[in-house]
Design a protein around this motif. Structure first.
Motif, PDB file in Angstrom:
ATOM      1  N   ALA A   1     -42.217  12.159 -59.114  1.00 31.35           N
ATOM      2  CA  ALA A   1     -43.412  12.652 -59.798  1.00 31.35           C
ATOM      3  C   ALA A   1     -44.482  11.574 -59.865  1.00 31.35           C
ATOM      4  O   ALA A   1     -44.233  10.393 -59.651  1.00 31.35           O
ATOM      5  CB  ALA A   1     -43.043  13.101 -61.214  1.00 31.35           C
ATOM      6  N   SER A   2     -45.680  12.015 -60.155  1.00 29.82           N
ATOM      7  CA  SER A   2     -46.752  11.071 -60.447  1.00 29.82           C
ATOM      8  C   SER A   2     -47.183  11.328 -61.883  1.00 29.82           C
ATOM      9  O   SER A   2     -46.928  12.385 -62.439  1.00 29.82           O
ATOM     10  CB  SER A   2     -47.926  11.271 -59.482  1.00 29.82           C
ATOM     11  N   GLY A   3     -47.781  10.338 -62.496  1.00 32.39           N
ATOM     12  CA  GLY A   3     -48.241  10.511 -63.861  1.00 32.39           C
ATOM     13  C   GLY A   3     -47.234  10.051 -64.891  1.00 32.39           C
ATOM     14  O   GLY A   3     -46.341   9.247 -64.615  1.00 32.39           O
ATOM     15  N   ALA A   4     -47.374  10.594 -66.087  1.00 31.80           N
ATOM     16  CA  ALA A   4     -46.599  10.124 -67.244  1.00 31.80           C
ATOM     17  C   ALA A   4     -45.104  10.364 -67.122  1.00 31.80           C
ATOM     18  O   ALA A   4     -44.312   9.619 -67.700  1.00 31.80           O
ATOM     19  CB  ALA A   4     -47.127  10.795 -68.512  1.00 31.80           C
ATOM     20  N   SER A   5     -44.679  11.380 -66.389  1.00 30.41           N
ATOM     21  CA  SER A   5     -43.243  11.680 -66.320  1.00 30.41           C
ATOM     22  C   SER A   5     -42.532  10.902 -65.214  1.00 30.41           C
ATOM     23  O   SER A   5     -41.317  10.995 -65.070  1.00 30.41           O
ATOM     24  CB  SER A   5     -43.017  13.179 -66.116  1.00 30.41           C
ATOM     25  N   ARG A   6     -43.253  10.102 -64.436  1.00 31.84           N
ATOM     26  CA  ARG A   6     -42.652   9.324 -63.340  1.00 31.84           C
ATOM     27  C   ARG A   6     -41.860   8.153 -63.912  1.00 31.84           C
ATOM     28  O   ARG A   6     -42.313   7.450 -64.812  1.00 31.84           O
ATOM     29  CB  ARG A   6     -43.750   8.797 -62.424  1.00 31.84           C
ATOM     30  N   LEU A   7     -40.671   7.934 -63.366  1.00 37.81           N
ATOM     31  CA  LEU A   7     -39.893   6.760 -63.748  1.00 37.81           C
ATOM     32  C   LEU A   7     -40.561   5.515 -63.177  1.00 37.81           C
ATOM     33  O   LEU A   7     -40.980   5.502 -62.021  1.00 37.81           O
ATOM     34  CB  LEU A   7     -38.463   6.855 -63.222  1.00 37.81           C
ATOM     35  N   SER A   8     -40.642   4.483 -63.985  1.00 37.11           N
ATOM     36  CA  SER A   8     -41.284   3.239 -63.539  1.00 37.11           C
ATOM     37  C   SER A   8     -40.374   2.485 -62.571  1.00 37.11           C
ATOM     38  O   SER A   8     -39.169   2.749 -62.485  1.00 37.11           O
ATOM     39  CB  SER A   8     -41.590   2.347 -64.748  1.00 37.11           C
TER      40      SER A   8
ATOM     41  N   LEU B   1     -29.393  15.433 -63.015  1.00 40.24           N
ATOM     42  CA  LEU B   1     -29.685  14.772 -61.748  1.00 40.24           C
ATOM     43  C   LEU B   1     -30.885  15.411 -61.059  1.00 40.24           C
ATOM     44  O   LEU B   1     -31.695  14.717 -60.438  1.00 40.24           O
ATOM     45  CB  LEU B   1     -28.457  14.795 -60.842  1.00 40.24           C
ATOM     46  N   GLY B   2     -31.004  16.721 -61.162  1.00 37.37           N
ATOM     47  CA  GLY B   2     -32.167  17.403 -60.610  1.00 37.37           C
ATOM     48  C   GLY B   2     -33.446  16.960 -61.287  1.00 37.37           C
ATOM     49  O   GLY B   2     -34.474  16.715 -60.636  1.00 37.37           O
ATOM     50  N   GLU B   3     -33.408  16.842 -62.595  1.00 31.92           N
ATOM     51  CA  GLU B   3     -34.582  16.378 -63.345  1.00 31.92           C
ATOM     52  C   GLU B   3     -34.892  14.922 -63.019  1.00 31.92           C
ATOM     53  O   GLU B   3     -36.051  14.528 -62.903  1.00 31.92           O
ATOM     54  CB  GLU B   3     -34.356  16.547 -64.850  1.00 31.92           C
ATOM     55  N   MET B   4     -33.854  14.104 -62.846  1.00 28.34           N
ATOM     56  CA  MET B   4     -34.076  12.705 -62.495  1.00 28.34           C
ATOM     57  C   MET B   4     -34.748  12.602 -61.125  1.00 28.34           C
ATOM     58  O   MET B   4     -35.673  11.795 -60.944  1.00 28.34           O
ATOM     59  CB  MET B   4     -32.770  11.917 -62.496  1.00 28.34           C
ATOM     60  N   ALA B   5     -34.318  13.422 -60.161  1.00 29.38           N
ATOM     61  CA  ALA B   5     -34.959  13.430 -58.843  1.00 29.38           C
ATOM     62  C   ALA B   5     -36.434  13.775 -58.988  1.00 29.38           C
ATOM     63  O   ALA B   5     -37.295  13.146 -58.354  1.00 29.38           O
ATOM     64  CB  ALA B   5     -34.259  14.414 -57.908  1.00 29.38           C
ATOM     65  N   HIS B   6     -36.718  14.751 -59.836  1.00 32.25           N
ATOM     66  CA  HIS B   6     -38.114  15.138 -60.076  1.00 32.25           C
ATOM     67  C   HIS B   6     -38.902  13.974 -60.683  1.00 32.25           C
ATOM     68  O   HIS B   6     -40.032  13.695 -60.272  1.00 32.25           O
ATOM     69  CB  HIS B   6     -38.171  16.361 -60.989  1.00 32.25           C
ATOM     70  N   MET B   7     -38.327  13.294 -61.649  1.00 38.91           N
ATOM     71  CA  MET B   7     -39.016  12.184 -62.313  1.00 38.91           C
ATOM     72  C   MET B   7     -39.184  10.981 -61.385  1.00 38.91           C
ATOM     73  O   MET B   7     -40.111  10.198 -61.535  1.00 38.91           O
ATOM     74  CB  MET B   7     -38.267  11.790 -63.583  1.00 38.91           C
ATOM     75  N   LEU B   8     -38.284  10.829 -60.423  1.00 44.60           N
ATOM     76  CA  LEU B   8     -38.412   9.735 -59.467  1.00 44.60           C
ATOM     77  C   LEU B   8     -39.582   9.946 -58.514  1.00 44.60           C
ATOM     78  O   LEU B   8     -40.231   8.997 -58.101  1.00 44.60           O
ATOM     79  CB  LEU B   8     -37.111   9.580 -58.661  1.00 44.60           C
TER      80      LEU B   8
END
Length: 77
Positions: free
Chosen positions: A37-44, A28-35
């Motif tokens: 984030a900018s760039g390739a690791s950002r969730l669409s 969940l912590g990583e998902m928050a980061h991906m939500l």
């Protein structure tokens, strides 16, 4: 992981093994980061819509929910 979670529609309490709670907190912590984030690791936006089952829910709200639950789990391990 299978068998370590007990959930039923009549259960008032959900139980997770300690290891699964740690894993869920980290995920969940990583998902928050991906939500956020900018760039390739950002969730669409399409992925966020999929996570929200097509309901109108802002990225910010989902980010805060993931972050809050991750912290809560980590604090109670």
């Amino acid at each position: 992981m299978p068998g370590s979670v007990t959930i039923g529609h009549t259960d008032a309490l959900v139980m997770l093994s300690h290891d699964d709670a740690k894993r869920l907190s980290a995920m969940l912590g990583e998902m928050a980061h991906m939500l956020e984030a900018s760039g390739a690791s950002r969730l669409s936006d399409a992925q966020v819509a999929g996570l929200c089952e097509g309901k109108e829910q802002s990225r910010g709200e989902l980010t805060e929910w993931c972050r809050h639950l991750s912290q809560y789990l980590a604090e109670h391990l």
